[in-house]
Structures are given as C-alpha cells and as structure tokens.
Scaffold this active site. Structure first.
Site, PDB file in Angstrom:
ATOM      1  N   GLU A 221      40.732  43.501  35.559  1.00 14.47           N
ATOM      2  CA  GLU A 221      40.946  45.103  35.457  1.00 14.47           C
ATOM      3  C   GLU A 221      40.353  46.075  34.396  1.00 14.47           C
ATOM      4  OE1 GLU A 221      45.149  45.508  35.980  1.00 14.47           O
ATOM      5  OE2 GLU A 221      45.162  44.623  38.098  1.00 14.47           O
ATOM      6  N   GLU A 341      44.183  39.515  43.496  1.00 11.97           N
ATOM      7  CA  GLU A 341      45.728  39.874  43.140  1.00 11.97           C
ATOM      8  C   GLU A 341      46.475  40.775  44.208  1.00 11.97           C
ATOM      9  OE1 GLU A 341      46.795  41.427  39.302  1.00 11.97           O
ATOM     10  OE2 GLU A 341      45.278  40.386  38.228  1.00 11.97           O
TER      11      GLU A 341
END
Length: 439
Positions: A221, A341
């Site tokens: 991320e 995810e």
C-alpha cells in the site's frame, strides 16, 4: 473522518504466544482436518507462474486462483511454540482448494526482526522464512512475498527513515524520504538482494530460483503524501523494479497498490471512493504500466474508504471498482489484475457476519466471470485467514474460515468452479477431487 486502513495491520509486534492457546488450536484443526495430518512423502512439483498478456500461465494453461492473506507466517515460524500454525494454515488452505497465499517477507527492527539494522539479518528469523516457503512448497501453495510495508507495522518505511536519521545520513525525518533518500534506497536494495539470493536451508533452493514463490511485491500500500503528482513514487517503482529484475528474471513482480486513480486520470472522479484518493502520490495506471511490473494489484475496503456506510452502497462500489480495474487490465495495461486484499470490518455499526458472506460473494463472482471470459481479473486474496488460538493477532477483518460454514462453503465452491474452467493443477488434484465431487 475516514478511518485509516492501517489499523488492520498494527497488531502483532512483541506479543506473548500462549502455549495453551496453541494446544486448543491444534486440537480443533486436527479434529476438523485430520486427514491432512500425515507425514509428507515425496516432493511437490511446482512450475513457475508466467504471464501471457492479460493471463497468468502455469504449465501452458491459464491460471485463475482463489487465495488468502496470512501476513503473520514468518513471525510465527520463529518460535517453536507457534511454528505449527504455519502448517495448520497451509494444510487447511490446501483442503479448501486455495492455491495462493500472500505473506510478509520483512520485519524491520523490533521484535523478531529479520533485518536488525541496515544490512544486518537475524539468521534464526531467516530460517523461519525458509520454513514458511518450504511448508508452502510441500502443500502446493504458491506465495506472494511482500518486501516492505508503507505502514509502521513490522518496521516499514518508518524504520528505514529512522535508521538513516540515527546514522546521520538521512535527508529528512519525513517518512516519505524512504522513496527519495539515496541512503535509504541503498538500504532497501541491500535488503532486497539479500532476500532474493538467499538459499533456503530446508530445500537448498535459492529464493530467486524457487517456483513456490508466485511473485514479489515491492511494498504494501504505497503512499507518498508529500508528492501528490506521483513523480516520487513512480521514480522509486521504476528504479526498484528494474533492480529486482536484474537479480531475478524468473519471478513476476507487482507494486502492491491499493488501486486509486491519480490526479491526471479521469477515473478519479467516477471510480475513486472519495476525492482524497487521488492525492496520495499513487496512480493505478501509471504505476502498473511500466514493463518491469508484470501485473497490477488492487485492494478493496469500501467501509474504510468512504463516509457512506450504507452496506448496499458498498456492494455497488465493489462491483464498479473491480470491473473498472479489470477493464483497465484488458484494455489499458494488457496485464493481469489481482485483488490482493479485501475485507469487511467487524467493527462497522450494525455489523452482521452474514454481510461478510454477501461482500465476499460479490467479489468471488466477479472473478469467476472474468475467468469464464478469459479476462484480466486473475484472482483474489481475502484479508485475512488465521487459525484458532491466534485471537491476539486478529484484526477487525480476520476470520477462521472453517468456523463459519457459509463462509467456508463460499471459498471452497469458488475453488471448485475455477478448477472446472481451467482444469486441476497436479498439486491440487487429490484434494480438489475430494472437495468438488459433490459440488
């Protein structure tokens, strides 16, 4: 204020592992999955995952997958009392027909650190990572290994900046200097080279030569708040992806993006969850398009990303979000798109476990349709699975999949229907035959 996604990864450092908790975990897994607790005989043969345009290829056939995240594996493999959890989770995944697991191949500074300080490694922890890879190989599970965290959990870019600052070579105390400070870039390259060239003490295979590893992920991320233009992150991705490919040209590589569209992309206005998502220094198309990046990654957390907490709105967002990125993979990137995810928080107001099943089903159905049509939507990795006895490590997204029959059924049925489309890989044959015969 939008709740930060970072909260789901902040737990787990420096915690005590109760032996009693593990004993109950072992007993439950044994009773539920007793047929898997056998001595491993023979070598599981795995081939490297390759890419052909918008599809992953294994042994010449398209590969669409159903998988999960268990970020904690290396950390738990360090201590003998918790090491059996890795086998328990991998064997359970195999029984569910899952084929890919994403986990951390980093822990920078702090408790059970793999990298104690720049270029200094703890051999005991490295052996723990060896163990995770060897166990995955035995169970026919491929691993996506992430190399650093944008968040602070397990060190992350914050630790790299701290090291440079303490040594008096850092340009700035800002966490974003991780991406542009020459000293920190050198630290990270040293780390990456050490990991990629590591020889597994259990299998004797160097990581860069091991097909158990599906792919490397540059960073979990990435965000560069100080440069919304995206130039800083893009430069870092280009440099690091090129560096990795020079060392290892056998494995695929992805960035680790959340999937937000940047300030110059028109989709920022129609697809991003909210306006702020365009100002994080990342851009899904620009970051994923370079030749040294083999496939794109996307995350799905509408309940953390949007002020609109209406569940039906969130389900509609999921469809729009996923279909937009699959379209990008097919038409713009011409690469596979992996949803690495996704999760629904148990802390949402009015949360009901049945909502999770609806949430998961929308996501799994879209990937199934992508596979049927040979599209770029290549697979999903739910956040996150864990085994009983790990309550201290659970976050608001974690589940023990076999504790809720409806959830277990969703994921096993996904494994079966993907297998019907693409055929069964040799490493899956025995378990999928048992799993899917009545489905």
């Amino acid at each position: 204020m939008v709740k930060s996604p970072s909260s789901r990864m902040q737990r787990g450092n420096g915690l005590f592992y109760p032996i009693i908790g593990f004993a109950s975990c072992f007993a439950f897994i044994y009773m539920s999955f007793g047929d898997l607790w056998i001595s491993y005989n023979g070598e599981t043969t795995l081939s490297f995952v390759e890419r052909n345009g918008t599809q992953f290829i294994v042994d010449g056939r398209p590969f669409y997958f159903n998988g999960w995240n268990s970020y904690w594996m290396m950390d738990h493999a360090v201590d003998e009392s918790t090491r059996p959890r890795i086998r328990a989770m991998l064997q359970a995944g195999t029984k569910m027909g899952l084929t890919v697991c994403r986990t951390w191949a980093f822990n920078d500074g702090g408790y059970n650190a793999l990298q104690i300080s720049p270029g200094r490694f703890d051999e005991k922890v490295f052996r723990a990572l060896d163990h995770v890879i060897a166990e995955a190989r035995q169970n026919g599970i491929r691993l996506i290994l992430c190399l650093v965290n944008n968040l602070q959990a397990y060190g992350g870019k914050t630790q790299y900046v701290k090291w440079a600052w303490e040594e008096g070579v850092g340009l700035s105390s800002s966490n974003d200097s991780f991406f542009y400070d020459p000293s920190i870039r050198h630290y990270f390259k040293t780390y990456v080279k050490t990991v990629l060239t590591r020889r597994n003490t259990y299998t004797g295979i160097k990581y860069r030569d091991d097909p158990t590893i599906f792919a490397w992920e540059l960073i979990n991320e990435p965000r560069v708040i100080s440069d919304a233009s995206g130039d800083t992150l893009q430069d870092w991705i280009e440099e690091m992806s090129t560096f990795i490919k020079l060392i290892d040209n056998k494995h695929l590589l992805t960035v680790g993006l959340e999937g937000f569209y940047g300030p110059k992309n028109p989709k920022r206005l129609t697809v991003n969850p909210e306006f702020w998502a365009a100002d994080l220094g990342s851009d899904f198309i620009r970051n994923s398009k370079i030749s040294t990046v083999d496939f794109a990654s996307v995350h799905i957390y509408p309940d953390h990303w949007s002020h609109n907490q209406d569940f039906e709105y969130q389900l509609k967002f999921i469809s729009k979000w996923m279909l937009s990125h699959i379209e990008d993979g097919d038409k713009e990137l011409k690469k596979p798109v992996m949803f690495t995810e996704f999760g629904l928080s148990s802390e949402n107001k009015g949360f009901d476990p049945s909502q999770r099943d609806k949430f998961y089903k929308v996501i799994l159905d879209i990937i199934y349709k992508s596979a049927k049509r040979n599209k770029s939507g290549a697979g999903t990795l739910v956040w996150q699975f864990w085994v009983e006895g790990m309550e201290e490590f659970n976050d608001e997204f974690g589940i023990v999949p076999w504790k809720r029959p409806s959830t277990y059924k969703l994921f096993t049925e996904q494994s079966c229907r993907l297998a019907r489309i693409q055929g069964v890989l040799p490493s899956q044959k025995e378990h999928l035959n048992k799993l899917c015969i009545h489905r």
